[in-house]
Scaffold this active site. Structure first.
Site, PDB file in Angstrom:
ATOM      1  N   ASP A   1       2.813   7.367  -9.891  1.00  0.00           N
ATOM      2  CA  ASP A   1       1.620   7.630 -10.706  1.00  0.00           C
ATOM      3  C   ASP A   1       1.978   8.590 -11.845  1.00  0.00           C
ATOM      4  O   ASP A   1       2.407   9.721 -11.592  1.00  0.00           O
ATOM      5  CB  ASP A   1       0.533   8.241  -9.823  1.00  0.00           C
ATOM      6  CG  ASP A   1      -0.839   8.262 -10.484  1.00  0.00           C
ATOM      7  OD1 ASP A   1      -0.907   8.290 -11.725  1.00  0.00           O
ATOM      8  OD2 ASP A   1      -1.842   8.269  -9.746  1.00  0.00           O
TER       9      ASP A   1
ATOM     10  N   HIS B   1      -0.849   4.346 -10.988  1.00  0.00           N
ATOM     11  CA  HIS B   1      -2.232   4.837 -10.888  1.00  0.00           C
ATOM     12  C   HIS B   1      -3.141   3.653 -10.589  1.00  0.00           C
ATOM     13  O   HIS B   1      -3.860   3.136 -11.463  1.00  0.00           O
ATOM     14  CB  HIS B   1      -2.632   5.535 -12.186  1.00  0.00           C
ATOM     15  CG  HIS B   1      -3.871   6.366 -12.055  1.00  0.00           C
ATOM     16  ND1 HIS B   1      -3.986   7.415 -11.163  1.00  0.00           N
ATOM     17  CD2 HIS B   1      -5.069   6.312 -12.708  1.00  0.00           C
ATOM     18  CE1 HIS B   1      -5.181   7.961 -11.271  1.00  0.00           C
ATOM     19  NE2 HIS B   1      -5.863   7.308 -12.191  1.00  0.00           N
TER      20      HIS B   1
ATOM     21  N   SER C   1      -9.265   8.488  -8.448  1.00  0.00           N
ATOM     22  CA  SER C   1      -8.965   9.268  -9.638  1.00  0.00           C
ATOM     23  C   SER C   1     -10.076  10.304  -9.893  1.00  0.00           C
ATOM     24  O   SER C   1     -10.353  11.128  -9.017  1.00  0.00           O
ATOM     25  CB  SER C   1      -8.750   8.334 -10.831  1.00  0.00           C
ATOM     26  OG  SER C   1      -8.177   9.015 -11.930  1.00  0.00           O
TER      27      SER C   1
END
Length: 222
Positions: free
Chosen positions: A169, A201, A116
């Site tokens: 996601d 995610h 991320s």
């Protein structure tokens, strides 16, 4: 943000460690979880550094303080970015690489990776680092300051990159990863893009298997 603003955890091993993976966590997280995940890959010649980002106010979350490599202002791909924070975080990452070099690990034996926000920083930091790295692992992320590329790239355009993303996601949507991949392919020579069905995610065993395979190929035992 200086080098002392993050803490690093090493995975120790009885075997001689000849290579290093520096892995950066996502927004609001700490390094411990990725330390455990990477150690489970059981690659004894590789040392893992999983630093924890400093606490800072995050605009996206109403100014709440949390661990973050840089400020996130919006989830809009074309929105404003924290350029100063990204540059300072990049300096920190480069310092981590340079510390490993001082400890006798050549940059060609170092992989830079992250998830991320950490993956975004890993991508940016690698392309802004002049000496060659062994590889880059970019999970569920994007390339920051994308409009500055390819001009901003000063190195590692021939370094292997593993980019992974879940198709479910909703935090960093798959199309961010696809757009990043399309941009990188215009100036990076060796990039893989792997997509995982129904993955949100997060990570998954299939992705970690791909990460392990990538590390073994990029950092063979010597």
């Amino acid at each position: 943000m200086g080098a002392n603003s993050s803490s690093a955890m090493n995975v120790t091993s009885a075997s001689k460690q000849t290579a290093t993976v520096i892995f950066l966590h996502g927004l609001g997280d700490v390094g411990d979880g990725w330390h455990q995940a990477l150690s489970s890959l059981k690659i004894p010649h590789v040392k893992y550094l999983c630093p924890t980002a400093p606490q800072r106010p995050v605009t996206l979350n109403g100014g709440m303080r949390m661990t973050a490599w840089f400020d996130l202002k919006t989830l809009d791909a074309s929105g404003p970015e924290d350029e100063e924070g990204i540059q300072k975080a990049t300096e920190l990452v480069h310092k981590l690489i340079e510390d490993e070099e001082k400890n006798g690990v050549d940059s060609k034996h170092i992989i830079l990776g992250g998830f991320s926000q950490g993956g975004a920083l890993a991508l940016y930091s690698a392309l802004r680092f002049q000496r060659p790295l062994a590889g880059v692992i970019a999970l569920s992320c994007w390339i920051p300051l994308n409009e500055t590329f390819p001009g901003a790239a000063v190195g590692n355009q021939e370094t292997p990159i593993l980019q992974c993303h879940g198709d479910a996601d909703v935090i960093v949507p798959l199309h961010w990863g696809v757009m990043t991949n399309e941009l990188l392919k215009t100036f990076v020579k060796n990039i893989q893009f792997k997509k995982y069905s129904n993955l949100m995610h997060s990570s998954c065993p299939e992705e970690m298997d791909d990460v392990r395979e990538f590390i073994l190929k990029a950092l063979p035992a010597v």
